[in-house]
Write a protein that holds these residues in place. Structure first.
Motif, short mmCIF file in Angstrom:
data_model
loop_
_atom_site.label_atom_id
_atom_site.label_comp_id
_atom_site.label_asym_id
_atom_site.label_seq_id
_atom_site.Cartn_x
_atom_site.Cartn_y
_atom_site.Cartn_z
N GLY B 662 0.83 -1.21 0.00
CA GLY B 662 0.00 0.00 0.00
C GLY B 662 0.86 1.25 0.00
N GLN B 663 1.91 1.24 0.82
CA GLN B 663 2.81 2.40 0.88
C GLN B 663 3.49 2.60 -0.47
N THR B 664 3.90 1.49 -1.09
CA THR B 664 4.60 1.60 -2.37
C THR B 664 3.67 2.16 -3.44
N LEU B 665 2.45 1.64 -3.48
CA LEU B 665 1.48 2.13 -4.47
C LEU B 665 1.24 3.63 -4.30
N GLY B 666 1.12 4.04 -3.04
CA GLY B 666 0.91 5.46 -2.77
C GLY B 666 2.09 6.29 -3.24
N GLY B 667 3.29 5.77 -3.00
CA GLY B 667 4.49 6.48 -3.43
C GLY B 667 4.55 6.60 -4.95
N ILE B 668 4.18 5.54 -5.62
CA ILE B 668 4.19 5.57 -7.09
C ILE B 668 3.20 6.62 -7.60
N SER B 669 2.05 6.68 -6.94
CA SER B 669 1.04 7.67 -7.33
C SER B 669 1.59 9.09 -7.16
N ASN B 670 2.24 9.35 -6.03
CA ASN B 670 2.88 10.66 -5.84
C ASN B 670 3.91 10.89 -6.94
N GLY B 671 4.65 9.83 -7.27
CA GLY B 671 5.70 9.95 -8.29
C GLY B 671 5.13 10.23 -9.67
N ILE B 672 4.04 9.55 -10.02
CA ILE B 672 3.41 9.79 -11.33
C ILE B 672 2.89 11.22 -11.41
N GLY B 673 2.32 11.69 -10.31
CA GLY B 673 1.88 13.08 -10.26
C GLY B 673 3.05 14.01 -10.52
N ASN B 674 4.12 13.75 -9.81
CA ASN B 674 5.34 14.56 -9.91
C ASN B 674 5.92 14.49 -11.33
N ALA B 675 5.89 13.32 -11.93
CA ALA B 675 6.53 13.13 -13.23
C ALA B 675 5.70 13.71 -14.38
N LEU B 676 4.39 13.70 -14.25
CA LEU B 676 3.54 14.04 -15.39
C LEU B 676 2.60 15.23 -15.22
N TYR B 677 2.18 15.52 -14.00
CA TYR B 677 1.09 16.50 -13.85
C TYR B 677 1.37 17.65 -12.90
N GLU B 678 1.94 17.34 -11.74
CA GLU B 678 1.97 18.34 -10.68
C GLU B 678 3.11 19.33 -10.85
N GLU B 679 2.82 20.61 -10.73
CA GLU B 679 3.89 21.60 -10.68
C GLU B 679 3.38 22.89 -10.05
N VAL B 680 4.07 23.29 -9.00
CA VAL B 680 3.81 24.60 -8.41
C VAL B 680 4.55 25.61 -9.27
N VAL B 681 3.81 26.60 -9.78
CA VAL B 681 4.42 27.56 -10.71
C VAL B 681 4.34 28.97 -10.13
N TYR B 682 5.48 29.64 -10.12
CA TYR B 682 5.54 31.07 -9.80
C TYR B 682 5.88 31.83 -11.07
N ASP B 683 5.38 33.05 -11.19
CA ASP B 683 5.91 33.88 -12.27
C ASP B 683 7.24 34.46 -11.81
N SER B 684 7.92 35.19 -12.68
CA SER B 684 9.29 35.58 -12.34
C SER B 684 9.32 36.60 -11.20
N ASP B 685 8.18 37.21 -10.88
CA ASP B 685 8.12 38.14 -9.75
C ASP B 685 7.70 37.46 -8.45
N GLY B 686 7.56 36.16 -8.49
CA GLY B 686 7.20 35.44 -7.26
C GLY B 686 5.71 35.37 -7.00
N GLN B 687 4.91 35.68 -8.01
CA GLN B 687 3.46 35.54 -7.83
C GLN B 687 3.10 34.07 -8.05
N LEU B 688 2.35 33.51 -7.14
CA LEU B 688 1.99 32.09 -7.22
C LEU B 688 0.86 31.90 -8.23
N LEU B 689 1.09 31.07 -9.24
CA LEU B 689 0.09 30.88 -10.30
C LEU B 689 -0.74 29.61 -10.10
N THR B 690 -0.36 28.81 -9.13
CA THR B 690 -1.06 27.53 -8.90
C THR B 690 -1.48 27.45 -7.44
#
Lengths: 180, 780
Positions: B662-690
């Protein structure tokens, strides 16, 4: 909560009727949790994405963080506390979640249970692909979903074998003692 | 083994499944007030003036605190010092702001609705200051400064090395170079952070009781006591049910200090529950790094030299030091033999949310670098990418293996044990590697972009310094275990109880584990770094052994039989093989506490059938994994679909396979998110866009492939049960396998994949660039 501009509402939650006064802006999730003490419904994002606050309202799943309490006036609500049987035994979905390790921290679990419960009413014999689609309105960060899919698949089988399942699913018939 | 290694169902589940969990938001204490924070809309600014009066006058508001009040509180403590680090930690309600979302005022009111109304009534005049958010900007000599008083944005600079990489690189038959740009992610537990603080000033000694979403309640107790001028005995921190954490709930935050302090100020219980937007703009992020790496190999694919230059973002502060880039730099060699390695690391301050460990903590980045460079070297050499990896793995007979680097605890980094060749064999077979190679060619002929990615990686787990446990037999024969750990869904109450059940031969349903409360166990470190099964598990093992020893001695005395003629069985001590002559553990517990007041204690043991013991590991236990993914990239939309995912993980002795999987599956899910979808984005002035889940995309059940997981067990020699940590290992190889697979799928198109996450828009951009380059060269 200030006492001005209160509205009287009556809601039937897990088979029990409640009359209360709420501000029009109070979210249904807060009404359930704070006014009625039904803290099984969890709030994860308050903008309708994570699905943790999903409850059944008049036999349809809703995000209780996107519904005002006053909109639930005269409605019938089912929360996770009403899912298990009156004698305390777990609903087949709850059993299956335990059997298949479909939960870890348990915070998103009530929302998944309610969503899955409604999904299985609509589609009692789903494929795994359909289950994935059916629960895709709920986010979980712990489990990786595979075990939740397994659990819903198992519950579908349990419910299809269970002749009383038609009345045992998401419609609470009688007053439910749990959680109130 | 009767209990260890069995998939025993979790004891906590029926309670959570009925909706009877007890999370911070569920705890009802009469008279509890709500806190809400006004947060900065600017990334870098100075407060010129702030008017709190209108907010104070709103009915239902009890108190409003601003920058003037924050001055009486200390800055957050500095954890994890490092020689080259210039440490800057956060000042509560500071009048200078260093990232969007930093709290500048706090309202305490009778309800959260009113507290948030009051926030709207606070008027602030800001003097905006130049801000910096992106790593590429932060390193430029003319960059705005994240902190005005610093000479540059550099928080730290250091090197890691083995041999002489620059000299050795010259001897390489093939040198491959690649840039890796890794995006920033949010830990994103579904339960956000929160605290309920209860200051009780009416006792003979005032006390502060705190319910908190924390991974380390003892650390929180220490910091609260020091910051609020209380003794540790006056502070009790309880982590009740916690709805996931993944690193977000490990650091101590300004809100933690402010809510506890507010409870003392207003002399009432105060609760704060973070909302999701606050989580995105104030709870720690991780992953963001840029690497410029080179690998030199021989003609037959042996690694000769590896160099890497890393830029790592730490955001505005260093709540957990700079251990993430330290871990990355020490684990880039990973499971491979690297004779020469040079890694230069620069850690930069920016006007963004601080970065601190998220599940995997620097290791997914490390696993990405060398696995991907080996892919590229294999391509240059015309080798199979798995084969080049196999060729460079540390061999089974080479353990314990000294990597030649210094670990984050200042000691040589030694890999305790492993069987990487077996990982290779199992993943190749179970992932059906050869079949997928064939399928890939067939599909490609049909015009489909199919790619296979592979990665071998390790996780340094179970760092110290220590954990402890008390194992107690109650009069009823029930066994109670107290530990210093806390639980955020890992199932400790079951897997750790399995250890005691094994030693004491007590049915698992008669064992209750209590954790997450400084009031019930005095010392502890915390639930992070995949350390609880190993360290707490071993402490329980040692304490249970102590209880067993005592029980046998008391029983020997009562039965007038030698200790070695006795055994424990299902809650009793009995003559070996004779269940008729026996005494229950409950009876022995009764005896062990003395029969009557005033009688002389005549047992040959210390009173009480209870033992407390601690375990301090001598080094990190090294978990290992081999993963493989198959992806398909749509030629029109560039949508990436994961068709197949297989993994083989080795965390030594497994306490509960169901929980580990169960822990491994959860980790893989976090990893897939990280690899393909998730990204916290700031503009160059530090404004949070996400700042919402509308912009920050988290994988659902639809995006996750069916995973085919296997485990092998190579016990660790560093603890008596041979356990290694596993909580984070699922997430670690995923960036590498997914990027590897996408690169493989698009190799024939000449596209170079360097970014994480690998998004369709990024791939489209790569195609556009390639076409533009081809056009410029007159090829099209």
């Amino acid at each position: 909560m200030t006492q001005n501009n209160l509205n009287n509402i009556t809601v039937t939650v897990n088979g029990k009727e409640h009359s209360l006064s709420v501000e029009p802006r109070m979210l249904l999730s807060d009404v359930l949790r704070d006014e009625l003490g039904l803290t099984g419904t969890h709030v994860g994002c308050e903008h309708g994405i994570c699905g943790a606050c999903t409850v059944m309202m008049d036999e349809r799943p809703v995000r209780s963080c996107l519904v005002f309490g006053v909109q639930a006036n005269q409605a019938k609500i089912l929360t996770v506390e009403g899912l298990s049987n009156a004698d305390g035994t777990l609903h087949p979905l709850q059993e299956a979640f335990r059997e298949k390790h479909g939960l870890q921290c348990g915070f998103c679990t009530p929302g998944f249970l309610i969503s899955a419960c409604h999904f299985l009413e609509e589609n009692p014999h789903p494929s795994r692909e359909e289950i994935r689609e059916g629960i895709s309105g709920n986010l979980c960060r712990c489990t990786g979903y595979q075990n939740i899919v397994d659990a819903v698949e198992m519950a579908a089988e349990m419910l299809s074998k269970d002749k009383i399942s038609e009345t045992d699913q998401c419609t609470v018939q009688a007053e439910h003692p749990a959680g109130i | 083994m009767k209990y260890i290694g069995k998939s025993i169902k979790r004891k906590i589940d029926p309670r959570l499944l009925r909706g009877n969990g007890r999370y911070i938001g569920d705890i009802k204490i009469e008279g509890t007030l709500s806190a809400a924070f006004l947060r900065s809309p600017h990334a870098h600014a100075r407060i010129q003036s702030i008017d709190l009066e209108q907010a104070r006058r709103l009915p239902g508001v009890i108190a409003v605190f601003g920058p003037d009040d924050g001055g009486e509180l200390p800055s957050l403590p500095f954890l994890f010092p490092y020689p080259s680090l210039i440490p800057i930690t956060q000042q509560p309600l500071n009048s200078t702001i260093h990232h969007v979302g930093e709290p500048i005022a706090m309202v305490i009111a009778s309800s959260r609705y009113i507290a948030e109304d009051a926030l709207d009534l606070i008027k602030v005049d800001y003097q905006k200051l130049p801000a910096v958010a992106h790593l590429e900007d932060a390193v430029r000599p003319d960059s705005p400064l994240a902190h005005e008083h610093l000479q540059s944005n550099q928080a730290a600079q250091f090197q890691q090395s083995i041999g002489d990489a620059e000299a050795a690189m010259k001897n390489a038959a093939v040198v491959v170079k690649q840039r890796f740009k890794i995006g920033r992610v949010s830990c994103l537990p579904i339960e956000t952070r929160g605290m309920l603080a209860i200051w009780n000033n009416h006792k003979s000694e005032p006390t502060l009781e705190v319910y908190a979403t924390t991974q380390s309640q003892h650390e929180m107790r220490r910091i609260l006591a020091e910051s609020l001028n209380l003794s540790e005995h006056q502070v009790r921190v309880i982590a009740p049910d916690v709805g996931g954490a993944f690193g977000a709930k490990a650091p101590f935050y300004v809100e933690d200090l402010l809510v506890a302090w507010a409870s003392m100020k207003v002399e009432a219980p105060v609760r704060w529950l973070e909302d999701r937007m606050e989580h995105m703009m104030s709870s720690v992020h991780e992953r963001e790094q840029i690497h410029e790496a080179s690998l030199g190999v021989t003609e037959d694919g042996k690694i000769i030299a590896l160099t890497d230059s890393i830029l790592a973002n730490t955001g505005a502060y260093v709540p957990w030091g700079i251990i993430v880039p330290i871990i990355t730099s020490t684990l880039i060699p990973g499971p491979y033999k690297v004779p020469n390695y040079l890694c230069d690391v620069r850690v930069l301050y920016t006007n963004t949310v601080p970065l601190a460990p998220f599940r995997g903590a620097g290791r997914p980045q490390a696993a990405l670098i060398l696995n991907r460079l080996l892919d590229e070297a294999a391509f240059q050499l015309g080798m199979d990418p798995m084969e080049i990896k196999r060729k460079n793995l540390i061999q089974h007979h080479e353990f314990p293996y000294n990597s030649g680097l210094i670990s984050r605890d200042g000691r040589p980094q030694i890999y305790d044990s492993g069987n990487y060749q077996k990982l290779f064999d199992v993943v190749k077979k179970e992932g059906e590697y050869d079949r997928w190679i064939q399928l890939k060619e067939e599909y490609r002929k049909q015009g489909r972009n199919i790619g296979i990615g592979t990665a071998f990686s390790i996780e340094s787990t179970a760092f110290g310094s220590y954990e402890g446990a008390t194992v107690r037999v109650e009069y009823t024969g029930e066994v109670t275990i107290f530990t210093g750990a806390s639980n955020q869904g890992q199932g400790h109450e079951t897997s750790l109880a399995q250890v005691a059940a094994e030693v004491l031969s007590v049915p698992i349903e008669r064992i209750t584990l209590r954790e997450g409360d400084t009031g019930t166990f005095p010392y502890g470190t915390g639930t992070f770094a995949s350390r609880i099964a190993t360290i707490v598990g071993t402490a329980i093992y040692k304490a249970a052994q102590g209880v067993k020893e005592r029980a046998l001695k008391i029983a020997a005395h009562k039965l007038s039989s030698p200790v070695d003629s006795l055994e424990l069985s299902e809650g009793f001590v009995q003559l070996k093989g004779d269940s008729k002559t026996r005494i229950s553990l409950g009876q022995l517990a009764h005896e062990a506490r003395g029969i009557f007041p005033g009688t002389t204690f005549d047992l040959p043991v210390a009173p009480g059938l209870e033992v407390t013991d601690y375990f301090a590991p001598q080094g990190a236990a090294i978990t290992s994994m081999a993963d493989m993914a198959v992806v398909e990239v749509d030629p029109e939309t560039f949508k990436i679909k994961v068709l197949n995912y297989a993994g083989v993980h080795d965390c030594g002795t497994i306490l509960n396979p169901m929980i580990v999987t169960g822990q491994t599956l959860g980790g893989i899910s976090n990893g897939i998110g990280n690899a393909l979808y998730e990204e916290v984005v700031y503009d160059s002035d530090g404004q949070l866009l996400t700042s919402t889940l509308m912009d920050y995309i988290v994988p659902t059940a639809n995006e996750m492939p069916e995973c085919n997981l296997h485990h092998i067990e190579t016990p660790s020699p560093l603890n008596p049960l041979g356990i290694k940590g596993t909580g984070e290992s699922g997430s670690i190889p995923v960036l590498a396998v997914i990027q590897s697979a996408v690169q493989d799928a698009l190799r024939d198109h000449g596209i170079r994949v360097e970014n994480i996450p690998v998004k369709p828009s990024y791939l489209k951009e790569q195609f556009r660039k390639q076409e533009a380059a081809a056009f410029a060269e007159g090829k099209i």
